[in-house]
Structure formats: C-alpha cells, structure tokens
Write a protein that holds these residues in place. Sequence first.
Motif, PDB file in Angstrom:
ATOM      1  N   GLU A 136       0.911  -1.079   0.066  1.00  0.00           N
ATOM      2  CA  GLU A 136       0.103   0.087   0.070  1.00  0.00           C
ATOM      3  C   GLU A 136       0.869   1.310  -0.164  1.00  0.00           C
ATOM      4  OE1 GLU A 136      -2.381  -0.534   3.352  1.00  0.00           O
ATOM      5  OE2 GLU A 136      -3.969  -1.432   2.288  1.00  0.00           O
ATOM      6  N   MET A 137       0.343   2.354  -0.878  1.00  0.00           N
ATOM      7  CA  MET A 137       1.069   3.425  -0.728  1.00  0.00           C
ATOM      8  C   MET A 137       0.532   4.627   0.123  1.00  0.00           C
ATOM      9  SD  MET A 137       1.636   6.221  -3.640  1.00  0.00           S
ATOM     10  CE  MET A 137       2.898   5.852  -4.523  1.00  0.00           C
ATOM     11  N   GLU A 138       1.177   5.205   0.948  1.00  0.00           N
ATOM     12  CA  GLU A 138       0.944   6.096   2.045  1.00  0.00           C
ATOM     13  C   GLU A 138       1.648   7.454   1.387  1.00  0.00           C
ATOM     14  OE1 GLU A 138       1.328   4.825   5.898  1.00  0.00           O
ATOM     15  OE2 GLU A 138      -0.488   3.480   6.003  1.00  0.00           O
ATOM     16  N   ILE A 139       0.802   8.558   1.469  1.00  0.00           N
ATOM     17  CA  ILE A 139       1.563   9.841   1.363  1.00  0.00           C
ATOM     18  C   ILE A 139       1.217  10.842   2.565  1.00  0.00           C
ATOM     19  CG2 ILE A 139       1.135   9.910  -1.047  1.00  0.00           C
ATOM     20  CD1 ILE A 139      -1.220  11.773  -0.753  1.00  0.00           C
ATOM     21  N   ASN A 140       2.189  11.501   2.972  1.00  0.00           N
ATOM     22  CA  ASN A 140       2.015  12.493   3.898  1.00  0.00           C
ATOM     23  C   ASN A 140       1.356  13.976   3.184  1.00  0.00           C
ATOM     24  OD1 ASN A 140       2.774  14.584   6.115  1.00  0.00           O
ATOM     25  ND2 ASN A 140       3.810  12.894   6.919  1.00  0.00           N
ATOM     26  N   PHE A 141       0.140  13.979   3.645  1.00  0.00           N
ATOM     27  CA  PHE A 141      -0.776  15.248   3.233  1.00  0.00           C
ATOM     28  C   PHE A 141      -0.948  16.145   4.231  1.00  0.00           C
ATOM     29  CE2 PHE A 141      -4.214  17.250   0.890  1.00  0.00           C
ATOM     30  CZ  PHE A 141      -3.253  17.708  -0.105  1.00  0.00           C
ATOM     31  N   HIS A 142      -0.632  17.167   4.496  1.00  0.00           N
ATOM     32  CA  HIS A 142      -0.942  18.045   5.461  1.00  0.00           C
ATOM     33  C   HIS A 142      -0.627  17.567   6.881  1.00  0.00           C
ATOM     34  CE1 HIS A 142      -2.621  20.729   2.341  1.00  0.00           C
ATOM     35  NE2 HIS A 142      -3.818  20.341   2.454  1.00  0.00           N
ATOM     36  N   GLY A 143       0.610  16.864   6.952  1.00  0.00           N
ATOM     37  CA  GLY A 143       1.015  16.337   8.098  1.00  0.00           C
ATOM     38  C   GLY A 143       0.508  15.074   8.550  1.00  0.00           C
ATOM     39  N   GLU A 144      -0.379  14.359   7.843  1.00  0.00           N
ATOM     40  CA  GLU A 144      -1.034  13.083   7.975  1.00  0.00           C
ATOM     41  C   GLU A 144      -0.753  12.095   7.079  1.00  0.00           C
ATOM     42  OE1 GLU A 144      -5.767  11.626   8.735  1.00  0.00           O
ATOM     43  OE2 GLU A 144      -5.127  13.694   8.303  1.00  0.00           O
ATOM     44  N   TRP A 145      -0.438  11.038   7.500  1.00  0.00           N
ATOM     45  CA  TRP A 145      -0.134   9.943   6.579  1.00  0.00           C
ATOM     46  C   TRP A 145      -1.611   9.481   5.942  1.00  0.00           C
ATOM     47  CZ3 TRP A 145       4.309   9.019   4.248  1.00  0.00           C
ATOM     48  CH2 TRP A 145       5.439   9.258   4.797  1.00  0.00           C
ATOM     49  N   LEU A 146      -1.491   9.186   4.723  1.00  0.00           N
ATOM     50  CA  LEU A 146      -2.860   9.018   4.231  1.00  0.00           C
ATOM     51  C   LEU A 146      -2.528   7.493   3.089  1.00  0.00           C
ATOM     52  CD1 LEU A 146      -4.365  12.193   3.340  1.00  0.00           C
ATOM     53  CD2 LEU A 146      -4.915  10.871   5.302  1.00  0.00           C
ATOM     54  N   GLU A 147      -3.333   6.504   3.535  1.00  0.00           N
ATOM     55  CA  GLU A 147      -3.183   5.462   2.482  1.00  0.00           C
ATOM     56  C   GLU A 147      -3.972   5.763   1.100  1.00  0.00           C
ATOM     57  OE1 GLU A 147      -4.813   2.679   0.056  1.00  0.00           O
ATOM     58  OE2 GLU A 147      -6.007   2.416   2.058  1.00  0.00           O
ATOM     59  N   VAL A 148      -3.196   5.668  -0.193  1.00  0.00           N
ATOM     60  CA  VAL A 148      -3.955   6.173  -1.126  1.00  0.00           C
ATOM     61  C   VAL A 148      -4.273   5.183  -2.496  1.00  0.00           C
ATOM     62  CG1 VAL A 148      -3.399   8.767  -1.190  1.00  0.00           C
ATOM     63  CG2 VAL A 148      -1.748   7.080  -2.317  1.00  0.00           C
ATOM     64  N   LEU A 149      -3.819   3.817  -2.393  1.00  0.00           N
ATOM     65  CA  LEU A 149      -3.808   2.738  -3.174  1.00  0.00           C
ATOM     66  C   LEU A 149      -3.227   1.651  -2.843  1.00  0.00           C
ATOM     67  CD1 LEU A 149      -0.695   2.448  -4.772  1.00  0.00           C
ATOM     68  CD2 LEU A 149      -1.474   4.602  -5.876  1.00  0.00           C
ATOM     69  N   GLY A 150      -3.497   0.555  -3.507  1.00  0.00           N
ATOM     70  CA  GLY A 150      -2.743  -0.969  -3.187  1.00  0.00           C
ATOM     71  C   GLY A 150      -2.331  -1.261  -4.384  1.00  0.00           C
ATOM     72  N   CYS A 151      -1.134  -2.139  -4.523  1.00  0.00           N
ATOM     73  CA  CYS A 151      -0.764  -2.644  -5.655  1.00  0.00           C
ATOM     74  C   CYS A 151       0.229  -3.792  -5.178  1.00  0.00           C
ATOM     75  CB  CYS A 151       0.270  -1.608  -6.170  1.00  0.00           C
ATOM     76  SG  CYS A 151       1.513  -1.011  -5.179  1.00  0.00           S
ATOM     77  N   GLY A 152       0.789  -4.620  -6.434  1.00  0.00           N
ATOM     78  CA  GLY A 152       1.821  -5.633  -6.108  1.00  0.00           C
ATOM     79  C   GLY A 152       2.318  -6.296  -7.558  1.00  0.00           C
ATOM     80  N   VAL A 153       2.940  -7.365  -7.206  1.00  0.00           N
ATOM     81  CA  VAL A 153       3.261  -8.114  -8.297  1.00  0.00           C
ATOM     82  C   VAL A 153       2.028  -9.314  -8.862  1.00  0.00           C
ATOM     83  CG1 VAL A 153       4.927  -9.731  -9.436  1.00  0.00           C
ATOM     84  CG2 VAL A 153       5.699  -7.741  -7.870  1.00  0.00           C
ATOM     85  N   MET A 154       1.695  -9.333  -9.961  1.00  0.00           N
ATOM     86  CA  MET A 154       0.775 -10.181 -10.282  1.00  0.00           C
ATOM     87  C   MET A 154       0.882 -11.573  -9.818  1.00  0.00           C
ATOM     88  SD  MET A 154      -1.110  -8.436 -13.515  1.00  0.00           S
ATOM     89  CE  MET A 154      -2.369  -9.240 -13.487  1.00  0.00           C
TER      90      MET A 154
END
Length: 451
Positions: free
Chosen positions: A276-294
């Motif tokens: 899962e990718m998380e981004i730090n946006f306005h000081g808060e870590w937010l999960e934005v997507l899931g991914c992986g090797v098929m």
Amino acid sequence: MICSTLRRVGHVHIYLVRKASGVSKGHHQQTVGSRPAASEFAARGASGNVLELLGKSYPQDNYSNLSRKVLSRVGRNLHNQQHHPLWLIKERVKEHFYQQYVGRFGTPLFSVYDDLSPVVTTWQNFDSLLIPADHPSRKKGDNYYVNGTHMLRAHTSAHQWDLLRAGLDAFLVVGDVYRRDQIDSQHYPVFHQLEGVRLFSKHELFTGIKDGESLQLFEQSSRSAYKQETHTMEATKLLEFDLKQTLTRLVTHLFGDGLDIRWVDCYFPFTHPSFEMEINFHGEWLEVLGCGVMEQQLVNSAGAQDQIGWAFGLGLERLAMILYDIPDIRLFWSEDERFLKQFRVSDINQKVKFQPLSKYPAVINDISFWLPSENYTENDFYDLVRTIGGDLVEKVELIDKFEHPKTHKTSHCYRITYRHMERTLSQREVRRVHQAVQEAAVQLLGVEGRF
C-alpha cells in the motif's frame, strides 16, 4: 438475511411505504431526499422474479440482495460526467499515462476502459482473481448480489482476467464498484475505482540491464515474503521497482513535487508481494492505493505464460476528497449547482479547493433493539437505513452493546445522524423517516424493538 426475511413477510413493505412516504402528502417529494421508503426493498427478488438491469434480464434467487437505492445508482457513471470531480481525477490520470508511456508507433501504451458493465459474474469478481471459496470477502453481508451467479462488481479487478485473455498487456479500467459497508462521511455503497495493469516479456523487463540477456523471468523455487515460487528474485525486484516508480510519478503528478511517500507491506489474494502506498499530506499519513506483483497463476490462466506483471488499484473518491478538500462522500452524488460549478475548470490540472456549502444542522436519533438469535449482520442494518433514509443519513454509529445477564440476549444501540446537504430538516420529517427505520428493522430484520 434481509432478503429471506422479506420473502416471509412480503406484505409488510406496502404498509411501510405509506408510513415513510407519508412524510407527507402535504410535502414535496424532495422533503425526504431520494424517496426514503422501505418499499425499495421490493428490488430484493424472491425466486421466480426477474430483474431488468442495464438492458439485460437476471432471474432472482435467495442470493439477490439489491435495494432500489443501490439500483438507482447503477448507470449513473459519475466518472464519465464531464467536469464532475471524479471525471477530473480520471482524466488527469489518463493524461499522465498517455503522455508518460508511449508505444512503438507513438500511440499510448495503456488502453483505457471506462464503460464496462458493473454487472459481472461471481467467477469474474472472485475466482478469476484466485480468491478462495471460503474467503470472507465473498459474504452476502459485504456484497450486492444480483443472484447466485451475478453481482455488482466489488472492484474493477473483476475485469482483469478478461482483458489479459484478450491479449492486452497494459491497460487502465475505471468504473463504479459496490460494497455493503458502514455509513459515515467516508463510506458509500457505491464508489469508483481505477485499476492499472502492465505485463512485461523477458526482453522488455531486462532491456538496458547489464548482462540482461542472461537473466530469466522464471524459476522453480519456494515462495517467500519477497517473491513468488515461479519468479526469479531479479525479475521480482525489477518489476517492483518499475511499479513503485510508475506510481510515485503518478501521485507526484496529482499532488505536486516534494511529496513524502512510504510503502507498507500488505496482502491481496491476486498479488505477491503486495504494497500500500501512503502519502504525507498536510502532516497526516494517508493510504491512497494498493498494488503488487501479479500472481503468476492468474497471468498463466489468462494465456500470458511468458510474461510477468504488476497491478494497482486506487479509489477516485479517496483521491478527490484529499485533493479538492471534499468533506463528505455524499457530495459526489449531489446535483446542487453550488457544488458542481466549482469543478467546471478550463484545464483539468487546475487546482480546485472546494468551498463548503452552508452546513445545515443535524438531527440525531438513537435506535435500540434486541438482536434475533441468528442471521443478523450490521451491514444488513446499515443497508436498511441507507435504503429508507437515503442521503439524508450522514452517519450511523454503534454506540452501545449490552448482553442481558439472564436471557443472554444482545442489544445494540445505534446513533443515526440525519442531515440534508441542501436545506434544513424538520423534526417532523426526521421522525417519520426514523419511525420507518424502526418498523422496517422489526419486520425485515427480525429484531425486537426497545423504542
């Protein structure tokens, strides 16, 4: 479950219609939002009934659990409505992939499918993705089933196998997906996903790598936390690097430079390793997507045995709420010009900050009842409230559980927050809707009211 209960007390909905729609004869239809009547459960078909949906007919059986509230959203395709915030996000992602990834003849590498039917088979939604027969994600309590063999897709991944089987090796799929869930400002029974898939041959993956001609995609070894048993470590690491680089470029395009990103290991039945990718946006870590090797088993079954690939999925509402500062997921379904006109921009990459509409006061009511001895799930209750209350319901919280020391019966108390997005609700309106919820819970869920 609600649908089996409905068949036993099919006559009940007629009475409840009069109660809820009596909101009232002297009021305009919009007084209670989008027709909050328990009669909408009539869409839950008994055996022998036929449901007409998107030009096709589907026989109903004991798996059918669609409410008219959900059916009314099918075919709306918000992601294809020009200048809708979900359309803006979709177009920004499309533009990015078209510009960044070009095929041999100067044409876009990724093809885009944004009009595939949301009605899929259970095989497409689960089995094609290697989801086990006993996996909890298949539960009726979490999905909207047309019947025992068809359903409203729970994810855009339901189209993955078919597109791979058709010979595609790079594509995006965008569409509405459906899940029974809790009720609050972040959750809605219909939302929108964007799925991306890319396959690589040995030549494509190892081109430009030193001594790449000696490297292999496949081997027979053991599965570990880092790779599948059929993939070499070199191939897995290169694929993982390409996936993370692709997604980092995408979110940088959407959110701007200087973004803090972190990757969290997770699990999906159809990818390994998964992240899962998380981004730090306005000081808060937010999960934005899931991914992986098929999973190679999935790729092989679709006829692409000489390739390996990656996949990702993201929620359009999630991104739009973060990017545009939209506080309530119900707003995406609003037809209020004050909302829609804010997204009529000349450039899809133009920054937009949502200006809140006047927030009308909430009306809060609690409901308590003893649970039946079997066949009760919270999602049944949430679905019932959503069907009757429509978008008047802002939030439903389970605020208390109690087990009687002598009878061992369990009581639940829920707090329902009613708030219209465009005007002030009257106590009388809410009282009628709330009473319809109480009566429907007794008649359709088999609970014993404490009201």
